[in-house]
Each structure stands twice: as structure tokens, then as C-alpha cells.
Scaffold this motif. Sequence first.
Motif, PDB file in Angstrom:
ATOM      1  N   ALA A 417       0.831  -1.206   0.000  1.00  0.00           N
ATOM      2  CA  ALA A 417       0.000   0.000   0.000  1.00  0.00           C
ATOM      3  C   ALA A 417       0.866   1.257   0.000  1.00  0.00           C
ATOM      4  CB  ALA A 417      -0.923  -0.011   1.215  1.00  0.00           C
ATOM      5  N   SER A 418       1.895   1.306   0.843  1.00  0.00           N
ATOM      6  CA  SER A 418       2.749   2.489   0.897  1.00  0.00           C
ATOM      7  C   SER A 418       3.563   2.651  -0.376  1.00  0.00           C
ATOM      8  CB  SER A 418       3.670   2.407   2.120  1.00  0.00           C
ATOM      9  OG  SER A 418       4.485   1.250   2.078  1.00  0.00           O
ATOM     10  N   MET A 419       4.087   1.558  -0.905  1.00  0.00           N
ATOM     11  CA  MET A 419       4.886   1.630  -2.125  1.00  0.00           C
ATOM     12  C   MET A 419       4.037   2.032  -3.319  1.00  0.00           C
ATOM     13  SD  MET A 419       7.646  -1.214  -3.412  1.00  0.00           S
ATOM     14  CE  MET A 419       8.553  -1.077  -1.886  1.00  0.00           C
ATOM     15  N   ALA A 420       2.824   1.503  -3.395  1.00  0.00           N
ATOM     16  CA  ALA A 420       1.921   1.868  -4.491  1.00  0.00           C
ATOM     17  C   ALA A 420       1.532   3.332  -4.419  1.00  0.00           C
ATOM     18  CB  ALA A 420       0.677   0.984  -4.455  1.00  0.00           C
ATOM     19  N   SER A 421       1.399   3.868  -3.201  1.00  0.00           N
ATOM     20  CA  SER A 421       1.022   5.269  -3.066  1.00  0.00           C
ATOM     21  C   SER A 421       2.148   6.202  -3.486  1.00  0.00           C
ATOM     22  CB  SER A 421       0.619   5.563  -1.617  1.00  0.00           C
ATOM     23  OG  SER A 421       1.737   5.493  -0.760  1.00  0.00           O
ATOM     24  N   ILE A 422       3.393   5.732  -3.458  1.00  0.00           N
ATOM     25  CA  ILE A 422       4.513   6.527  -3.966  1.00  0.00           C
ATOM     26  C   ILE A 422       4.562   6.460  -5.484  1.00  0.00           C
ATOM     27  CG2 ILE A 422       7.025   6.806  -3.945  1.00  0.00           C
ATOM     28  CD1 ILE A 422       7.037   5.565  -1.153  1.00  0.00           C
ATOM     29  N   MET A 423       4.347   5.272  -6.042  1.00  0.00           N
ATOM     30  CA  MET A 423       4.425   5.090  -7.485  1.00  0.00           C
ATOM     31  C   MET A 423       3.171   5.592  -8.198  1.00  0.00           C
ATOM     32  SD  MET A 423       6.033   1.225  -7.438  1.00  0.00           S
ATOM     33  CE  MET A 423       6.482   1.204  -9.163  1.00  0.00           C
ATOM     34  N   LEU A 462      -7.465   1.782  -1.970  1.00  0.00           N
ATOM     35  CA  LEU A 462      -6.677   2.959  -1.656  1.00  0.00           C
ATOM     36  C   LEU A 462      -7.517   4.209  -1.886  1.00  0.00           C
ATOM     37  CD1 LEU A 462      -3.217   2.125  -3.313  1.00  0.00           C
ATOM     38  CD2 LEU A 462      -3.775   2.082  -0.891  1.00  0.00           C
ATOM     39  N   PRO A 463      -7.426   5.179  -0.984  1.00  0.00           N
ATOM     40  CA  PRO A 463      -8.109   6.452  -1.211  1.00  0.00           C
ATOM     41  C   PRO A 463      -7.574   7.123  -2.474  1.00  0.00           C
ATOM     42  CG  PRO A 463      -7.360   6.267   1.064  1.00  0.00           C
ATOM     43  CD  PRO A 463      -6.739   5.135   0.306  1.00  0.00           C
ATOM     44  N   PRO A 464      -8.338   8.036  -3.067  1.00  0.00           N
ATOM     45  CA  PRO A 464      -7.903   8.673  -4.330  1.00  0.00           C
ATOM     46  C   PRO A 464      -6.525   9.305  -4.262  1.00  0.00           C
ATOM     47  CG  PRO A 464     -10.201   9.184  -3.879  1.00  0.00           C
ATOM     48  CD  PRO A 464      -9.691   8.458  -2.673  1.00  0.00           C
ATOM     49  N   SER A 465      -6.201   9.974  -3.135  1.00  0.00           N
ATOM     50  CA  SER A 465      -4.907  10.658  -3.042  1.00  0.00           C
ATOM     51  C   SER A 465      -3.739   9.680  -3.024  1.00  0.00           C
ATOM     52  CB  SER A 465      -4.871  11.542  -1.793  1.00  0.00           C
ATOM     53  OG  SER A 465      -5.042  10.755  -0.619  1.00  0.00           O
ATOM     54  N   LEU A 466      -3.960   8.475  -2.494  1.00  0.00           N
ATOM     55  CA  LEU A 466      -2.929   7.453  -2.530  1.00  0.00           C
ATOM     56  C   LEU A 466      -2.929   6.714  -3.862  1.00  0.00           C
ATOM     57  CD1 LEU A 466      -3.198   5.834   1.031  1.00  0.00           C
ATOM     58  CD2 LEU A 466      -1.546   7.522   0.247  1.00  0.00           C
ATOM     59  N   TYR A 467      -4.099   6.545  -4.426  1.00  0.00           N
ATOM     60  CA  TYR A 467      -4.240   5.777  -5.659  1.00  0.00           C
ATOM     61  C   TYR A 467      -3.517   6.451  -6.820  1.00  0.00           C
ATOM     62  CZ  TYR A 467      -6.662   2.736  -8.996  1.00  0.00           C
ATOM     63  OH  TYR A 467      -6.973   1.810  -9.966  1.00  0.00           O
ATOM     64  N   ASP A 468      -3.631   7.784  -6.912  1.00  0.00           N
ATOM     65  CA  ASP A 468      -3.000   8.477  -8.031  1.00  0.00           C
ATOM     66  C   ASP A 468      -1.552   8.902  -7.738  1.00  0.00           C
ATOM     67  OD1 ASP A 468      -3.207  10.641  -6.315  1.00  0.00           O
ATOM     68  OD2 ASP A 468      -4.802  11.638  -7.432  1.00  0.00           O
ATOM     69  N   GLY A 469      -1.079   8.620  -6.545  1.00  0.00           N
ATOM     70  CA  GLY A 469       0.305   8.921  -6.210  1.00  0.00           C
ATOM     71  C   GLY A 469       0.563  10.348  -5.772  1.00  0.00           C
ATOM     72  N   SER A 470      -0.469  11.180  -5.715  1.00  0.00           N
ATOM     73  CA  SER A 470      -0.248  12.587  -5.363  1.00  0.00           C
ATOM     74  C   SER A 470       0.213  12.748  -3.929  1.00  0.00           C
ATOM     75  CB  SER A 470      -1.542  13.386  -5.607  1.00  0.00           C
ATOM     76  OG  SER A 470      -2.606  12.873  -4.808  1.00  0.00           O
ATOM     77  N   GLU A 471      -0.350  11.958  -3.015  1.00  0.00           N
ATOM     78  CA  GLU A 471       0.069  12.075  -1.615  1.00  0.00           C
ATOM     79  C   GLU A 471       1.489  11.572  -1.417  1.00  0.00           C
ATOM     80  OE1 GLU A 471      -1.228  10.415   2.780  1.00  0.00           O
ATOM     81  OE2 GLU A 471      -2.796  10.880   1.318  1.00  0.00           O
ATOM     82  N   GLY A 472       1.852  10.500  -2.130  1.00  0.00           N
ATOM     83  CA  GLY A 472       3.220  10.014  -2.034  1.00  0.00           C
ATOM     84  C   GLY A 472       4.225  11.051  -2.501  1.00  0.00           C
ATOM     85  N   ARG A 473       3.923  11.751  -3.602  1.00  0.00           N
ATOM     86  CA  ARG A 473       4.823  12.787  -4.086  1.00  0.00           C
ATOM     87  C   ARG A 473       4.913  13.945  -3.097  1.00  0.00           C
ATOM     88  NH1 ARG A 473       2.187  11.209  -8.797  1.00  0.00           N
ATOM     89  NH2 ARG A 473       0.669  12.911  -8.675  1.00  0.00           N
TER      90      ARG A 473
END
Length: 606
Positions: A417-423, A462-473
Amino acid sequence: MIPPSAPPNPDLSLSETSLAVGASGKNPKVFVTEHSEFGHCTNQSYRCVSQHSYANPVKAKKIEEPPYYILITAYFSYLILLCFGYLRDFLGKYFAKRHFTHIMPLNGYAPLNSGFDSSISRLKARVGDCVAPPVTGVAGRTILMLDRYSNDNNWTQIYTGTKTRALNMSSYNYLGFSQTHGGCADAVEESINLYGVSTCGSRLAGGSSDLHTMAEALVAKFAGTEDALISSMGFATNSTFIPALVSKGCLVISDELNHASIRTGVRQSGAQVRMFKHNDVENLDSLLRDVISQGQPRTHRPWRKILVIAEGLYSMEGTLVNLPAIIELKKRYKFYLFVDEAHSIGALGPHGRGVCDYFNINPHDIDVLMGTFTKSFGAAGGYIAGPKSLIDSLRLRGQSGPYAESMTPPVLSQIMASMASIMGVVPPNSSHSASSELAAPSSSVIHPGAISPVALPSWLRLPPSLYDGSEGRTRLLRLAFNSRYLHAGLSKLGFVTYGHPFSPIVPLLIFNFGKMSTFVRMMRTRSTPVVVVVVTYPATPLLKCRARFCVSAAHTKEDIDIVLRACDEVGDVLDLKHSRGERWHVEEICRRSVELVEGVASTQCA
């Protein structure tokens, strides 16, 4: 992959708030649970990109030495401690007390530990209230400590039953994924419902599941390699897989400040070991010429293989490996390169891919990439990434595969989950493979972009912000800003600091053993308590005692301001400001933080 759903946003009740009170019992501060784990910061000025500028060559940071009176007083304090320690050991042989039972064997048995161990135990007891503080809850932006005191010089601790919430500058929670709320926590909870909490076996003996296969494929894509394997313990990743890489007749050339797990693995391998000076490429070059020309001892036969091991980011120094220079040596001398990215993966680079990403180097130029999930991903365990033929061999020859327990399903879910939210994840029915923000410039190494939904379990939401990677960035940008700001702020206050400006590990040199405990106590007794780790010999050189701040994306700019103000006052009291550089007032540092961070951009230190 189930399409993302809106993240829950329940109203926080009073039971979900925690009261932080200083040691004096005054100045209460209320932290809402969600923000106590990850601070709220919407100011886009407090963002920075972690990336090396090749306009400025990589150069080692000049190490400042303290005044002579600091060295003399430090040596004198150690001398007093040793004299009294040996005196107590000597008297203990004739006057058995409760603290000397190791010297007077019971029931005729020889003592298991040496006499000098008692001196070390007494030294630890003197700072017993400063080390290993019991905590509860999440190691996020703040941390909840159990209050305790001692009536017998820290030999025993008495718990008061109360708790104190303090600003946490001691945890390796670099990207702030250690949370009880949010998409990662929800994924962990769902995995427990589906898989339980353990696989009850090793990877080669019934302990492998589909989550392990998916996680390894995701790690390989994240690291930019052909394949990867995962281990349930970060320390064991080095200590059990290095012996599978080298053996008798091989040579390991190791940085002198490499982690204990690397040293343990090399010793178990049976290979010859040579060390080069920390991050000194010229010394490594000279050593390579010598060992290649001389060959093995006595026989002078060529080495079966030469493996150079370095860390991406050194945990005690905060220094960054000079990877471009080592890559040039690798092309010249044809050795194998092993890079330990325990502290750099997820924390460095514009895409969070570690030192390769930071220096814009192709990961295929490195033979073995090792990393852990304990830091940036808020999980546990480690991984080895590299060519598929190598990984297939290590699955069988590495001791973790047949003997160690496999990684648990909740930990695997946290990693994915954390790695996907970064990518980021490619939206369903989308024709492009990565968002514009993830795409790299044409002149740079292309790092893997967003992943396909099929790379994740179908039940993982995953919530939208994690799903699209915006929160990870956003987390990557916040971590880079916080790291540079604290580095620059402490330097401008006059402290001697080590480390790279982008390093989330910020060592502040204290030098004197006796000042360490006082530093910790004074930081904890402020109106907003600050928890910090102090380190001394043998983890560091004798006269290089230090406080080690660990910065997180969960911290806000205001949190760093609190740390700087606290260090400014404590540093004046304990006489810790020994830097010869330009000094600013702490309020000016806080006011000109963005300007200060941008000014650091011209400094590229290894």
C-alpha cells in the motif's frame, strides 16, 4: 483492483484526542489523533525536490573539529568514569553487593560476563532514564511516552501511570506512513481479516503466499531491477544473504562505517575483508589497485570475485555515498557492487527510489541493491533486488529462505500500500502508464512510473490521493524540505553537524559523554517535549558523541521551528555551539526558512 473509494473522514471525538503535558505539568497541548500522527501542512512553499545537481560536483563535507578545551574536558570526564568504574570493580571482589554479583560467582559457576561489563552497565544506568523510553501508540509525528522516575539512580524505574505526548524526532518514519488512519492502515486491517497475522512457516516450507509473490514483483519494479526477494528482518537480509554471495577465495571491500549487519554477514561468509576510509573514493581506488595486483595472500592467485559494499545513506553520519565516482571505478576495475539502501530507499530522489534516483543513475549499473521496509514504508523486513538469475540463486542459498519465518501478511500489505502510493496506480481504462508528474525528463534515467491495478491484490482499496500517487509525491517533497531546513538551521545556530543536506538523519555533535544525558532531559522538559536519540561509543568514535535527529514528512515547518528553538536554548546552556561558520538568530532562521533551504541547494555534499 477495486476502484478507489472516498477516504473516511469521521468526526473525532474527545476520546480520540491526547493531552501532552510537559514535565512541570503545565502548558497542556491538545493534539488531534490524526494530526498527531501526520502533521497538516498545505503551504506549497515548504516543499523541495531531492535531486542532485550535476552543475555542482559531489564533494565531501568538511568536518569541523571542536576547540581543544572541549577535547580535553571530554577526555578528562572519560578518565574519571573509568577510574571510578575499575575502583568499584576492585572493591566488589571483596565486598559483594547486589551490583557486583557477576564478580562473586553464585553456586560455584564462573561469571558469564567480564568485570568490565559491570562498568558499562553502570554507565548505562546513569543515563537509564534517557535510553529505551517506553512508549505506546504510533511512532508518528508525535509519540506518547509512559512517565517514570527512579529513586535509586536508575537501577529501577517507577511508573506513575501517566503519559506525555512529545514531538518525535527519534523514529525512522521518514515518509510518515506509520499511521493508524488512512489507506495503508485500512489495507493492513483487511489483510488480517483475509490472511490472519502469520503464515506459520518459512518461504520454502509452506510459508509463501500470493502476497509474497506480488510484493516481490512490486519491489523489483520500484527498485528498477529484474527481480527481488524479501526477508522478514532487515538485519537478517544482510547477515544471511551476503554469505550466499561470497565465500572463501573472494574479497569484500567494505566502507569502514558500514552497518553491523554487513559486518556480520561478511564474517560468516569466510571471505577476506579489506576496508577503505569512509566515503573516500581515492582510498578505494588505491586499495583496488593493490588487491588486484597482489591477488590472494600467499598464493597470489586472482580473487574469485571482488565485492565492494557501501551504504546509500549512513545511519550514524547522515552522509551519502559518492555513487557516481564508485560507478566509474566499477567500470574500470570490473568488481561487483553491493549498495545497502536501508535508509535511502523511499527517502531520497525525486521519485523516492533512493540513491540511484537521486544521482540519476541506472539501477542496472549496480549488481545488488539491498533495502529495508522499516524506515520509509512504515513496515518491517528487507529486500534484495538485482538480476533474476542472481535472485533465483539467493532464494535457495540464502539462509532466510529455508530457515527464517516468512514475512507476515499485515506487513506485506503495508509495504504494497505504501509503495503503491509513492508510485501511483494507472487509472482503469487509461492508455498512459504514468502521470505527467512522474514522468522523467528525456535526458534522465527513466524510472518506473505508475503501476497497473493488477499489480495489487483485488481487495486492496486505496483512497484517491494514494491511488494516483499525489500524496506520495507530497510526502517526498515535504521530507526533502524538512531535512534541508533542519540541517541548515542547526548550522546557522552554530552547531557542528554531519551529513548530507538531503539526509533525513541529522547528527548534532555533543562531544562530551556527560552532556548527552543532560541534553536529552532538557529537550524533554520543555513546554513542548522533544524526544531525540543520543549515541556514543562504540557506535561512534569516543569523542564524537552526538544527538541524532530523524526527520519525517509527518513533521511540519512549525515542528522544525520548535526543535531549532529548543536546540538554541539548550546549546547555549551546555556550550555546544562550536561551528566557525556564519550564525543567525533563531527567529531569523524561522522567518527566512524558505530562503535558507533554497540557499542550501548550491551545496552538494557526500
